[in-house]
Design a protein around this motif. Structure first.
Motif, PDB file in Angstrom:
ATOM      1  N   MET A 179      18.542 -22.467  15.042  1.00  0.00           N
ATOM      2  CA  MET A 179      19.964 -22.312  15.372  1.00  0.00           C
ATOM      3  C   MET A 179      20.171 -22.359  16.879  1.00  0.00           C
ATOM      4  O   MET A 179      21.109 -23.007  17.363  1.00  0.00           O
ATOM      5  N   VAL A 180      19.315 -21.685  17.629  1.00  0.00           N
ATOM      6  CA  VAL A 180      19.416 -21.715  19.094  1.00  0.00           C
ATOM      7  C   VAL A 180      19.328 -23.158  19.577  1.00  0.00           C
ATOM      8  O   VAL A 180      20.146 -23.601  20.391  1.00  0.00           O
ATOM      9  N   GLU A 181      18.370 -23.900  19.044  1.00  0.00           N
ATOM     10  CA  GLU A 181      18.212 -25.293  19.443  1.00  0.00           C
ATOM     11  C   GLU A 181      19.446 -26.122  19.091  1.00  0.00           C
ATOM     12  O   GLU A 181      19.942 -26.900  19.913  1.00  0.00           O
ATOM     13  N   VAL A 182      19.967 -25.957  17.899  1.00  0.00           N
ATOM     14  CA  VAL A 182      21.157 -26.708  17.473  1.00  0.00           C
ATOM     15  C   VAL A 182      22.363 -26.353  18.341  1.00  0.00           C
ATOM     16  O   VAL A 182      23.114 -27.238  18.766  1.00  0.00           O
ATOM     17  N   LEU A 183      22.555 -25.087  18.630  1.00  0.00           N
ATOM     18  CA  LEU A 183      23.693 -24.675  19.455  1.00  0.00           C
ATOM     19  C   LEU A 183      23.632 -25.317  20.840  1.00  0.00           C
ATOM     20  O   LEU A 183      24.640 -25.806  21.359  1.00  0.00           O
TER      21      LEU A 183
ATOM     22  N   ILE B 128      23.177 -20.358  27.560  1.00  0.00           N
ATOM     23  CA  ILE B 128      21.750 -20.076  27.456  1.00  0.00           C
ATOM     24  C   ILE B 128      21.335 -18.864  28.294  1.00  0.00           C
ATOM     25  O   ILE B 128      20.440 -18.118  27.905  1.00  0.00           O
ATOM     26  N   ASP B 129      21.975 -18.632  29.412  1.00  0.00           N
ATOM     27  CA  ASP B 129      21.671 -17.475  30.247  1.00  0.00           C
ATOM     28  C   ASP B 129      22.869 -16.552  30.426  1.00  0.00           C
ATOM     29  O   ASP B 129      22.911 -15.744  31.352  1.00  0.00           O
ATOM     30  N   THR B 130      23.851 -16.651  29.547  1.00  0.00           N
ATOM     31  CA  THR B 130      25.061 -15.843  29.655  1.00  0.00           C
ATOM     32  C   THR B 130      24.797 -14.421  29.166  1.00  0.00           C
ATOM     33  O   THR B 130      24.393 -14.221  28.021  1.00  0.00           O
ATOM     34  N   PRO B 131      25.039 -13.431  30.025  1.00  0.00           N
ATOM     35  CA  PRO B 131      24.787 -12.044  29.616  1.00  0.00           C
ATOM     36  C   PRO B 131      25.930 -11.464  28.786  1.00  0.00           C
ATOM     37  O   PRO B 131      27.079 -11.886  28.913  1.00  0.00           O
ATOM     38  N   ASN B 132      25.582 -10.487  27.964  1.00  0.00           N
ATOM     39  CA  ASN B 132      26.611  -9.723  27.251  1.00  0.00           C
ATOM     40  C   ASN B 132      27.120  -8.627  28.182  1.00  0.00           C
ATOM     41  O   ASN B 132      26.749  -8.577  29.371  1.00  0.00           O
ATOM     42  N   LYS B 133      27.940  -7.731  27.669  1.00  0.00           N
ATOM     43  CA  LYS B 133      28.548  -6.719  28.543  1.00  0.00           C
ATOM     44  C   LYS B 133      27.531  -5.697  29.061  1.00  0.00           C
ATOM     45  O   LYS B 133      27.822  -4.945  29.981  1.00  0.00           O
ATOM     46  N   TYR B 134      26.332  -5.699  28.502  1.00  0.00           N
ATOM     47  CA  TYR B 134      25.274  -4.798  28.967  1.00  0.00           C
ATOM     48  C   TYR B 134      24.319  -5.490  29.939  1.00  0.00           C
ATOM     49  O   TYR B 134      23.362  -4.888  30.410  1.00  0.00           O
ATOM     50  N   GLY B 135      24.556  -6.769  30.201  1.00  0.00           N
ATOM     51  CA  GLY B 135      23.697  -7.528  31.099  1.00  0.00           C
ATOM     52  C   GLY B 135      22.545  -8.226  30.407  1.00  0.00           C
ATOM     53  O   GLY B 135      21.743  -8.897  31.055  1.00  0.00           O
ATOM     54  N   ASP B 136      22.447  -8.101  29.076  1.00  0.00           N
ATOM     55  CA  ASP B 136      21.380  -8.764  28.325  1.00  0.00           C
ATOM     56  C   ASP B 136      21.742 -10.226  28.081  1.00  0.00           C
ATOM     57  O   ASP B 136      22.872 -10.549  27.740  1.00  0.00           O
ATOM     58  N   THR B 137      20.756 -11.094  28.237  1.00  0.00           N
ATOM     59  CA  THR B 137      20.920 -12.521  27.950  1.00  0.00           C
ATOM     60  C   THR B 137      20.255 -12.833  26.612  1.00  0.00           C
ATOM     61  O   THR B 137      19.543 -11.977  26.058  1.00  0.00           O
ATOM     62  N   PRO B 138      20.435 -14.046  26.106  1.00  0.00           N
ATOM     63  CA  PRO B 138      19.702 -14.426  24.898  1.00  0.00           C
ATOM     64  C   PRO B 138      18.187 -14.227  25.045  1.00  0.00           C
ATOM     65  O   PRO B 138      17.516 -13.800  24.102  1.00  0.00           O
TER      66      PRO B 138
ATOM     67  N   LEU C 116      14.265 -21.340  24.219  1.00  0.00           N
ATOM     68  CA  LEU C 116      15.070 -21.022  25.405  1.00  0.00           C
ATOM     69  C   LEU C 116      14.423 -21.567  26.680  1.00  0.00           C
ATOM     70  O   LEU C 116      15.102 -22.143  27.532  1.00  0.00           O
ATOM     71  N   VAL C 117      13.109 -21.399  26.796  1.00  0.00           N
ATOM     72  CA  VAL C 117      12.400 -21.913  27.978  1.00  0.00           C
ATOM     73  C   VAL C 117      12.471 -23.439  27.998  1.00  0.00           C
ATOM     74  O   VAL C 117      12.749 -24.046  29.039  1.00  0.00           O
ATOM     75  N   ARG C 118      12.246 -24.069  26.849  1.00  0.00           N
ATOM     76  CA  ARG C 118      12.287 -25.535  26.768  1.00  0.00           C
ATOM     77  C   ARG C 118      13.647 -26.084  27.195  1.00  0.00           C
ATOM     78  O   ARG C 118      13.737 -27.151  27.813  1.00  0.00           O
ATOM     79  N   PHE C 119      14.721 -25.343  26.886  1.00  0.00           N
ATOM     80  CA  PHE C 119      16.063 -25.813  27.240  1.00  0.00           C
ATOM     81  C   PHE C 119      16.549 -25.278  28.581  1.00  0.00           C
ATOM     82  O   PHE C 119      17.722 -25.395  28.914  1.00  0.00           O
ATOM     83  N   GLY C 120      15.656 -24.680  29.343  1.00  0.00           N
ATOM     84  CA  GLY C 120      15.987 -24.352  30.726  1.00  0.00           C
ATOM     85  C   GLY C 120      16.456 -22.950  31.030  1.00  0.00           C
ATOM     86  O   GLY C 120      17.031 -22.722  32.093  1.00  0.00           O
ATOM     87  N   SER C 121      16.214 -22.000  30.152  1.00  0.00           N
ATOM     88  CA  SER C 121      16.600 -20.627  30.481  1.00  0.00           C
ATOM     89  C   SER C 121      15.888 -20.193  31.752  1.00  0.00           C
ATOM     90  O   SER C 121      14.686 -20.372  31.900  1.00  0.00           O
TER      91      SER C 121
ATOM     92  N   VAL D 216      14.593 -10.361  34.674  1.00  0.00           N
ATOM     93  CA  VAL D 216      15.764  -9.812  35.363  1.00  0.00           C
ATOM     94  C   VAL D 216      16.163  -8.527  34.672  1.00  0.00           C
ATOM     95  O   VAL D 216      16.291  -8.485  33.447  1.00  0.00           O
ATOM     96  N   PRO D 217      16.342  -7.435  35.426  1.00  0.00           N
ATOM     97  CA  PRO D 217      16.719  -6.171  34.773  1.00  0.00           C
ATOM     98  C   PRO D 217      18.125  -6.238  34.163  1.00  0.00           C
ATOM     99  O   PRO D 217      18.964  -6.991  34.636  1.00  0.00           O
ATOM    100  N   THR D 218      18.313  -5.451  33.120  1.00  0.00           N
ATOM    101  CA  THR D 218      19.619  -5.394  32.468  1.00  0.00           C
ATOM    102  C   THR D 218      20.284  -4.061  32.799  1.00  0.00           C
ATOM    103  O   THR D 218      19.712  -3.241  33.530  1.00  0.00           O
TER     104      THR D 218
END
Length: 146
Positions: free
Chosen positions: A94-98, A106-116, A132-137, A142-144
């Motif tokens: 699913m991650v790959e398809v998205l 791919i690197d967008t954080p949630n409100k707590y600072g966590d990324t995918p 995620l690494v293959r697609f460039g994360s 990085v601390p959350t």
């Protein structure tokens, strides 16, 4: 927390169930196409795209995008995108398809600072981390805010 909502749309119900036939029928009705990104009465702001991503229903996500869904990077109340929830749940395909369908979260954080990436690492989803690494994360160490 439950995915259940009051007055769910047929598109939302089919997406949650992963029922491609029901989704196809629902999307044959013009009104349902206009409601494709609706999370009606859902306090958690989960769209059909989000619930399908959460449950790993790849064919449903592909169909929603084909019918014009724009919710691929639409965050919920925790600022979690479809890609985030797919990574958290361990759905590497699913991650790959998205990403292939145009997600830029791919690197967008949630409100707590966590990324995918944080979510995948925390849950031990090695296959998701590889995607995620293959697609460039860029987020590896990085601390959350937690």
């Amino acid at each position: 927390m439950s995915d259940d909502i009051c007055n769910p749309t047929p598109v939302w119900c089919a997406a949650k169930a992963g029922d491609l036939d029901a989704l196809t029928i629902a999307l044959s009705i013009p009104l349902n196409c206009r409601l494709i990104d609706t999370a009606r009465s859902n306090k958690n702001e989960r769209t059909p795209m989000y619930v399908a991503s959460k449950r790993g229903h790849v064919a449903i996500v592909e169909k929603l995008v084909a019918f014009g869904s724009k919710a691929i990077d639409l965050p919920n109340y925790r600022e979690e995108t479809c890609l985030f929830i797919a990574a958290k749940r361990g759905h590497a395909s699913m991650v790959e398809v998205l990403v292939r369908l145009g997600s830029r979260a791919i690197d967008t954080p949630n409100k707590y600072g966590d990324t995918p990436m944080h979510a995948a690492v925390r849950k031990g989803h090695a296959s998701v981390i590889e995607v995620l690494v293959r697609f460039g994360s860029k987020v590896i160490d990085v601390p959350t805010l937690r």
